[in-house]
Design an enzyme around this catalytic site. Structure first.
Site, short mmCIF file in Angstrom:
data_model
loop_
_atom_site.label_atom_id
_atom_site.label_comp_id
_atom_site.label_asym_id
_atom_site.label_seq_id
_atom_site.Cartn_x
_atom_site.Cartn_y
_atom_site.Cartn_z
CB SER A 193 -0.88 0.00 1.26
OG SER A 193 -1.50 1.24 1.45
CE1 TYR A 253 -4.34 -2.52 4.60
CE2 TYR A 253 -3.53 -0.26 4.46
CZ TYR A 253 -4.00 -1.40 3.84
OH TYR A 253 -4.13 -1.45 2.48
#
Length: 193
Positions: A164, A177
């Site tokens: 990401s 995350y």
């Protein structure tokens, strides 16, 4: 001028055929973890439309089966849906065995499984921390290890790990995350060396 145009058209046609053959996914087998979700589900559908046989893997079998049915409606690809907890090595091994028996050797793996949590930093409990890290980093590590060994034995294959933009600068407040995605990025870079 006509001879040049004809020669150019012939060479362009040959080049186009060469590039199509070089990058063709026709008849390849792809495995996508987390394929019951939106992003990886789209990847699974796109791979099937590009000519791949696709194994749709997800913790939630019903979600994987839904994507499998959509693929069958879209195109003529061979597909199968399997439930997998990516944090358990034996489940990767069993999935690989079932996939190779049904679809043949695996050419492509997309490690996309993983959960998230928007809990504020001071409120994150260890259970949530470990669940997110395990689903993201451990799941990616095990996928690379099990399917990577299969690919090495076959002398070819491609592994795509989904990280990401949050892996670098802190773009969101999804702390665990972001840590997990940074770990996936680092793991991928180390494996690529």
């Amino acid at each position: 001028y006509l001879i040049f145009e004809s020669t150019f058209a012939y060479q362009f046609s040959n080049m186009n055929a060469f590039i199509s053959k070089l990058f063709s996914l026709e008849g390849k087998t792809a495995v996508v973890t987390g394929a019951g979700g939106y992003l990886c589900g789209e990847m699974a559908r796109a791979l099937a439309q590009a000519g791949c046989n696709v194994a749709v893997l997800d913790l939630r079998l019903e979600k994987a089966q839904s994507v499998e049915q959509e693929i069958k409606q879209l195109c003529n690809a061979k597909t199968m849906a399997l439930a997998i907890d990516v944090t358990v090595k034996e489940q990767h091994i069993n999935a690989l065995k079932q996939i190779t028996e049904t679809l043949g050797k695996v050419d492509i793996l997309i490690n996309g499984a993983g959960i998230n949590g928007p809990t504020p930093f001071l409120e994150i409990e260890l259970k949530e921390w470990h669940a997110i890290l395990d689903s993201q980093i451990t799941g990616t590590f095990l996928g690379c290890q099990v399917f990577g060994e299969h690919m090495l034995a076959n002398g070819r294959g491609s592994i795509i790990n989904v990280s990401s933009a949050s892996a670098g600068p802190p773009l969101s407040k999804a702390f665990t995350y972001s840590v997990a995605k940074a770990g996936i990025l680092n793991l991928t870079q180390n494996l690529g060396r």
